[in-house]
Design a protein around this motif. Structure first.
Motif, PDB file in Angstrom:
ATOM      1  N   LEU C  16       1.566  12.860  60.646  1.00 24.10           N
ATOM      2  CA  LEU C  16       2.246  14.156  60.544  1.00 24.10           C
ATOM      3  C   LEU C  16       1.394  15.325  61.051  1.00 24.10           C
ATOM      4  O   LEU C  16       1.885  16.148  61.826  1.00 24.10           O
ATOM      5  N   PRO C  17       0.114  15.410  60.638  1.00 25.05           N
ATOM      6  CA  PRO C  17      -0.689  16.539  61.136  1.00 25.05           C
ATOM      7  C   PRO C  17      -0.717  16.595  62.663  1.00 25.05           C
ATOM      8  O   PRO C  17      -0.585  17.674  63.251  1.00 25.05           O
ATOM      9  N   THR C  18      -0.845  15.421  63.280  1.00 23.96           N
ATOM     10  CA  THR C  18      -0.903  15.404  64.740  1.00 23.96           C
ATOM     11  C   THR C  18       0.446  15.754  65.342  1.00 23.96           C
ATOM     12  O   THR C  18       0.520  16.463  66.356  1.00 23.96           O
ATOM     13  N   TRP C  19       1.519  15.266  64.710  1.00 19.89           N
ATOM     14  CA  TRP C  19       2.861  15.664  65.155  1.00 19.89           C
ATOM     15  C   TRP C  19       2.997  17.180  65.139  1.00 19.89           C
ATOM     16  O   TRP C  19       3.497  17.786  66.077  1.00 19.89           O
ATOM     17  N   LEU C  20       2.561  17.781  64.017  1.00 18.63           N
ATOM     18  CA  LEU C  20       2.643  19.240  63.901  1.00 18.63           C
ATOM     19  C   LEU C  20       1.886  19.903  65.044  1.00 18.63           C
ATOM     20  O   LEU C  20       2.376  20.831  65.688  1.00 18.63           O
ATOM     21  N   LEU C  24       4.045  22.144  67.467  1.00 15.86           N
ATOM     22  CA  LEU C  24       3.813  23.584  67.351  1.00 15.86           C
ATOM     23  C   LEU C  24       2.914  24.099  68.463  1.00 15.86           C
ATOM     24  O   LEU C  24       3.283  24.971  69.237  1.00 15.86           O
TER      25      LEU C  24
END
Lengths: 296, 356, 296
Positions: C16-20, C24
Motif C-alpha cells: 500500500l505505501p508504494t501504491w500511494l 499520488l
C-alpha cells in the motif's frame, strides 16, 4: 639467424610482444587519467595559498599543512556564513541514515510481496514504478513542493528524508524483486505449508536469506543519497542542507578570495564517505551496479 | 613410418603444480586415438597442449613431421571441436564455417566451395543461413565439426564433443564421427570420459589418471588384459569383480587361495608369482556351476533384467559381486548360487596393482 | 473464511505505501505538472489555460534552444566517450593482466563520487592560471591549452571530459562482466581459426554484449537528460549560455525566475525526450523477448 637452427622445445621463449607492451601502456596511461585528479586534489589540499599561487599543480606540498582541512571542516565561508562543511556533514548523516534504512526495508517488503505473493495489480504497480524511475525529477518537483508545504514538511528533515525514500523506491524494489525471484518457490511453499504467515515468512526466512542484497541495496542507496544535490537543494531547507549543497556554496561563492586548498579539502571531505565505502567494499559496489542495471 | 602426431617428454605445470609429466605419445597417420579418464586426469590439458592452447613447461610436440612446439594453434595444421560447440553465436552457420578462412584471406569462391562441401558431408545444407541459437544440440555440434572440416587439415582434435548431448543424439553422432573418420581418413585425437565412446571409436585408447597414461592399447586389449587395477576397475559396466587373496606355488604351477576359494591357475594368460594378489574377473566370465568344480559360493541379493542379458548381484564372504547371464534367468533374491570362474579370461594383479 | 481474507489482504497492505507513492507522487504530480504547462502560471498556479503558448515560448527562447543544443552535443560526446573508453578498458582488463583488480578499482572510483565533487575537481584542474595548463606550459610546452571552461566554444567539452572521467568506469564494469560471461571455448576456437585478438573482440565478443550495451546506454542516456549538478558545480551554465542544460533551465525558471508555466512546459519536454530515447530500447527488447518465446 641462429634461432632458426634451435629445436623448439619447452615453453615458447618469453618475448614481451609489442601487443602486450601496448596493452600495459594503455592501461597505465588510463590509470593516470583516472587517478591524477585525486592526486591533485590531495596535494592541493595540503599546500598553503602562497605555494599554490607559485604554480605547479602536480608538485608535492613543501610541508604537511593541515590548516586548510581545519578551515574546510569548520571555518570555510559560503557567502557571509563561515562554518565549513561540518554542519553539512552532520546534516547528510541525519538525512542519509533514516532514508537508507526505511527505503531498503520497504524495498525488501515490496520485492518479497511481488515475487512470492503476487497480489492483484502487483505487476502493474511494478511497471509504473519502473516507468517512474525514468521520469526526470523536474517533472515532480513543483507539485511535491506545494504538497510538502501544505503538510509542513517542506524545508524540514522529515521532508527531505521522505523525498529520498519516495525516489529510492524504484531501485530498491527492483533489486529485491530480482533477488527474490532467484530463490526457489518451493521454499516459500514449504513455509506456507508449515503454517507461517506473510510477516513471519518475511522476517524469519526471506530476510535472513537476503543479507547480501540488503548490503548491496544499502550501499547503493547510501552513495546515491549522500551524493544527491538536487533534492537536498530544493527540499532540505537552510537548516538541513546536505554536504554536497554546502560544498558547492563554499567553492562557488563569489565573495572573498578563492582558497583553492580549502576548496579541495572540503571537496575531499565530501567525497570521503562514498569513497571509503567504495574502497572497503568494491566487490559489493560492483555487484550493486550490475544488479541495478539489469532492468527487466 | 612417420607419426602424424608425436608428443615427446611433455611436461605441463601451473606454478609449482605439475599437471602432466613425461608424456610420450606416437600417433600414427589415420589413427583414431581416444584419451580416456575421469575429470581432472589431465586428458583435456594434453589435448590443449597438442593444439597449442596451453603453455607447456617442457617437451616437444610434432605434427606431420614438423616441430610445432612454438607454433601458433592456427599454424599447426589442426582442427578442433569443443564440448560447448563454441560456435560464434551472432553469425550464421555459413559465416561460422567461413570466418577463419575469411580472416586468413582466402578467395570468396574458395570459402564458399569449402563451406558447401562441409555442409553437404554433415547434412547441414538446409541450415546454412540459420544462427546457432536456432539449431538443436546435435546440429550445433555438426557445425562445429564442419568448422574443423573446412580447414582441410590432417589432424582433428575433439574435446568431449558429445558430453552436452542427450543419450540418443550422443549415439547418433558417435556413429557419424566414426563414419567421418572412415571417409576422410584423418588422424583424430578424441578426449572423453565416456568408456562406451572410447571403446566404440578408438583404434587405440590411452587411459589417464593423475596426469599419467596408465595404459595405451587397442580397446580389446584394454578390456581383456588391463595393465593394472585402475584400468581394470575403470573399464566395464558393471565393473570387474575383485577378490583379494594369495598366490601359492603348487606342484609345477600356481593356485589362487582366498577364504574358501581355491583356484588352480593352469591356463591363466600371464605370469603369476607367489605372494599377495587380487583376482579380477568380469561379470560375463562367471558361469553358474552345477558340478563340483572350484566355484564362488554366495547368495543372490538383486536381479537386474536388462532385456538382452541379466545382471545378478550376489554376496560372497561379505563382498558383493556381479554375474552377467544371457537372456532371462530363474534366479531370485536369497537363492544360493555357485559360480565358476573361467581362469583363461581372468586377471591377476600383484601387490603393486600391475597385472601379473 | 476469515483466514482467506487476511491472507489475500496482507500482501496488498504491504504494498500500500508504494501504491500511494506511485499514484499520488509519480502519477499525481506528473498530471499536475502537465496541467500547469498549459496555463500561464507565474509564481502561483492559475487555472488560466493558454494552450500550447508556453511550449511556443519555449521553442522561441534562445536560452532553451541553447540548452537543448548543448544537451545534444554533451550527450553524444559523453555517451560515445564513455562507451569507447569503457569498452577499451574492459577489453584490456579481459586480457589477463597483472594487477587487474587494482586497475579496476582505479577506473571505477570516480563513479562513487558525486557530480558536484566531479565538477569541482575538474574546475580546479582546468583553472587557466594555476591548473594543469600552467604546469604543462611551465614544463616547456608553451602552446598547451587546457583552459576549456572560460571559452564559450570549448566549455561544453570541458564538461564532457569531467563526465567521461566519472562515468567510463561504469561502462568498463558492465562490459567486463559481459565479457567474462562469454564461453572461453569460443576464444580457443578463434585461436584455432587464427582470428586475431582485436578481430575476435569486434566480430565475436562485441555482438554478444548487446544486452549489456543496451542497459548501459539507457543508464547513460538517463544520466545525460538529468544532467544538472555537474554543470552547476563546474560552470553554473556559463560562460553565457555555453553550458546551459535543460534541467538547469527548468530549475531556474521554477525557483528563481518564478515562471511556473514555462518551467513545467520545459519539464514535459524533457520527459518527452526520455520517451523518445527509451522507447526504441524497450521496443527492441520486448520484440526480442517475444521472438524468443515464439521460437521456444
Amino acid at each position: 639467424m641462429s634461432v632458426a637452427s634451435v629445436t623448439p622445445r619447452g615453453p615458447k621463449p618469453g618475448r614481451l610482444t609489442l601487443g602486450r607492451f601496448g596493452l600495459y601502456a594503455f592501461l597505465i596511461s588510463a590509470a593516470l587519467f583516472f587517478s591524477v585528479p585525486l592526486y591533485v586534489m590531495i596535494v592541493t589540499s595540503l599546500k598553503t595559498m602562497p605555494e599554490i599561487r607559485a604554480g605547479g599543480i602536480f608538485s608535492l606540498p613543501q610541508g604537511l599543512d593541515l590548516s586548510a582541512w581545519k578551515t574546510a571542516w569548520s571555518g570555510a565561508c559560503a557567502g557571509t556564513e563561515c562554518a565549513g562543511v561540518q554542519a553539512g556533514f552532520w546534516n547528510s548523516v541525519r538525512i542519509t541514515l533514516p532514508a537508507v534504512a526505511i527505503s531498503v526495508l520497504v524495498g525488501a517488503v515490496n520485492g518479497y510481496a511481488l515475487s512470492f505473493w503476487r497480489p492483484r495489480g502487483g505487476t502493474l504497480m511494478f511497471g509504473l514504478l519502473m516507468a517512474g524511475a525514468l521520469v526526470p525529477y523536474q517533472v515532480f518537483l513543483y507539485p511535491l513542493v506545494r504538497w510538502f508545504a501544505t503538510g509542513h514538511l517542506y524545508n524540514s528533515l522529515p521532508g527531505i528524508v521522505l523525498v529520498h525514500i519516495l525516489f529510492g523506491l524504484p531501485l530498491v524494489t527492483l533489486l529485491f524483486r530480482n533477488y527474490f525471484v532467484t530463490i526457489p518457490e518451493e521454499l516459500f511453499k514449504a513455509s506456507r505449508l508449515d503454517g507461517a504467515g506473510f510477516w513471519r515468512i518475511f522476517a524469519e526466512i526471506m530476510l535472513p536469506m537476503s543479507v547480501p542484497m540488503l548490503v548491496v541495496a544499502a550501499m547503493m542507496q547510501f552513495t546515491g543519497i549522500w551524493n544527491d544535490f538536487l533534492l537536498g537543494l530544493v527540499f532540505a531547507g537552510r537548516e538541513n542542507l546536505p554536504m554536497t549543497v554546502q560544498l558547492n556554496n563554499i567553492v562557488n561563492t563569489t565573495t572573498g578570495e578563492r582558497l583553492y586548498n580549502v576548496n579541495m579539502a572540503a571537496t575531499i571531505l565530501t567525497a570521503l564517505v562514498p569513497l571509503v565505502i567504495y574502497f572497503v567494499s568494491g566487490r559489493w559496489f560492483v555487484r550493486g551496479i550490475a544488479a541495478g542495471a539489469v532492468k527487466g | 613410418m612417420q607419426s602424424a602426431v608425436s608428443v615427446k617428454d611433455l611436461k605441463i605445470a601451473y606454478g609449482s603444480t605439475v599437471v602432466l609429466q613425461n608424456i610420450n605419445l606416437e600417433i600414427a597417420p589415420r589413427e583414431f586415438l581416444v584419451l580416456l579418464g575421469a575429470s581432472g586426469c589431465g586428458k583435456s590439458t594434453l589435448l590443449n597442449a597438442i593444439a597449442g592452447l596451453t603453455d607447456i613447461a617442457d617437451g616437444e610436440v610434432w605434427i606431420e613431421g614438423r616441430n610445432v612446439t612454438w607454433a601458433e594453434p592456427k599454424d599447426r595444421g589442426i582442427g578442433m571441436v569443443f564440448q560447448s560447440y563454441a560456435l560464434y553465436p551472432r553469425m550464421s552457420v555459413r559465416k561460422n564455417l567461413g570466418f577463419g578462412l575469411r580472416v586468413a584471406g582466402l578467395p570468396k569462391a574458395e570459402i564458399a566451395a569449402r563451406a558447401n562441401r562441409a555442409a553437404e558431408m554433415l547434412h547441414l545444407t538446409p541450415l546454412l543461413d540459420r544462427r546457432p541459437a536456432e539449431l538443436s544440440g546435435g546440429q550445433r555440434q555438426r557445425v562445429a565439426i564442419g568448422r574443423a572440416l573446412v580447414r582441410q587439415v590432417d589432424v582433428f582434435l575433439f574435446d568431449e564433443p558429445l558430453s552436452n548431448l542427450d543419450a540418443k543424439l550422443r549415439n547418433e553422432l558417435r556413429v557419424e564421427i566414426k563414419k567421418l573418420h572412415q571417409d576422410l581418413g584423418n588422424t583424430m585425437i578424441y578426449v572423453t570420459h565416456d568408456q562406451v565412446e572410447a571403446m566404440t571409436l578408438a583404434d587405440r585408447i590411452a587411459i589417464m589418471k593423475d596426469g599419467v597414461i596408465q595404459q595405451l592399447a587397442a580397446p580389446a586389449e584394454i578390456y581383456h588384459r588391463p595393465a593394472n587395477l585402475f584400468v581394470a576397475g575403470f573399464i566395464g559396466a558393471p565393473a570387474m569383480n575383485f577378490i583379494e587373496g594369495q598366490i601359492v606355488a603348487r606342484g609345477a604351477g600356481h593356485a589362487f587361495v582366498a577364504g574358501g576359494l581355491d583356484l588352480d591357475l593352469a591356463g591363466y594368460q600371464g605370469a603369476p608369482l607367489p605372494g599377495p594378489a587380487t583376482l579380477g574377473f568380469r561379470p560375463e566370465h562367471l558361469m553358474p556351476e552345477a558340478g563340483g568344480g572350484p566355484a564362488i559360493e554366495g547368495t543372490v541379493s538383486v536381479v537386474e533384467p536388462m532385456g538382452a542379458d541379466t545382471v545378478v548381484w550376489f554376496s560372497h564372504e561379505g563382498q558383493s559381486h556381479s554375474l552377467r547371464l544371457m537372456g532371462d534367468t530363474g534366479l531370485r533374491p536369497r537363492d544360493p548360487l555357485r559360480a565358476g570362474i573361467d581362469i583363461t579370461r581372468a586377471n591377476l594383479f600383484g601387490a603393486d596393482g600391475t597385472r601379473l | 473464511m476469515k483466514h482467506r481474507i487476511k491472507r489475500s489482504l496482507m500482501p496488498f497492505g504491504a504494498l500500500l505505501p508504494t501504491w500511494l507513492a506511485v499514484v499520488l507522487v509519480y502519477i499525481g504530480a506528473m498530471v499536475w505538472t502537465l496541467r500547469l504547462s498549459f496555463t500561464n502560471s507565474r509564481i502561483f498556479p492559475t487555472d488560466h489555460y493558454v494552450g500550447f503558448a508556453q511550449y511556443e515560448k519555449l521553442l522561441s527562447s534562445s536560452k532553451w534552444m541553447a540548452a537543448a543544443g548543448n544537451l545534444v552535443v554533451f550527450g553524444v560526446l559523453y555517451i560515445a566517450g564513455c562507451l569507447v573508453i569503457g569498452f577499451l578498458l574492459a577489453a584490456a582488463l579481459d586480457r589477463q593482466v597483472r594487477f587487474e583488480s587494482l586497475f579496476r578499482t582505479i577506473f571505477l572510483y570516480p563513479y562513487a563520487m558525486s557530480f558536484v565533487v566531479t565538477g569541482l575537481i575538474w574546475q580546479w584542474l582546468m583553472n587557466p592560471l594555476l591548473g594543469v595548463q600552467a604546469s604543462v606550459q611551465a614544463w616547456g610546452w608553451s602552446g598547451f591549452s587546457f583552459d576549456l571552461l572560460s571559452s564559450r566554444e570549448l566549455a561544453i567539452y570541458g564538461v564532457v571530459i569531467a563526465g567521461v572521467w566519472q562515468g567510463a568506469g561504469l561502462v568498463m564494469v558492465m562490459m567486463l562482466a559481459g565479457m567474462r560471461g562469454i564461453d572461453t571455448e569460443q576464444w580457443r576456437a578463434a585461436r584455432i581459426d587464427g582470428i586475431p585478438v582485436w578481430r575476435t573482440y569486434v566480430s565475436v565478443v562485441l555482438p554478444q554484449l548487446g544486452p549489456a550495451l543496451a542497459a548501459v546506454s539507457t543508464i547513460l542516456t538517463m544520466g545525460v537528460i538529468k544532467t544538472y549538478d555537474l554543470v552547476v558545480a563546474i560552470t553554473n551554465g556559463g560562460p553565457g549560455t555555453a553550458t546551459e542544460v535543460p534541467a538547469k533551465f527548468i530549475m531556474d525558471n521554477l525557483f528563481q525566475r518564478q515562471n511556473l508555466g514555462l518551467a513545467t512546459a520545459a519539464a514535459v519536454m524533457l520527459l518527452m525526450s526520455v520517451l523518445i530515447v527509451v522507447a526504441p530500447f524497450r521496443f527492441v527488447s520486448s520484440m526480442r523477448a517475444r521472438r524468443k518465446a515464439g521460437v521456444l
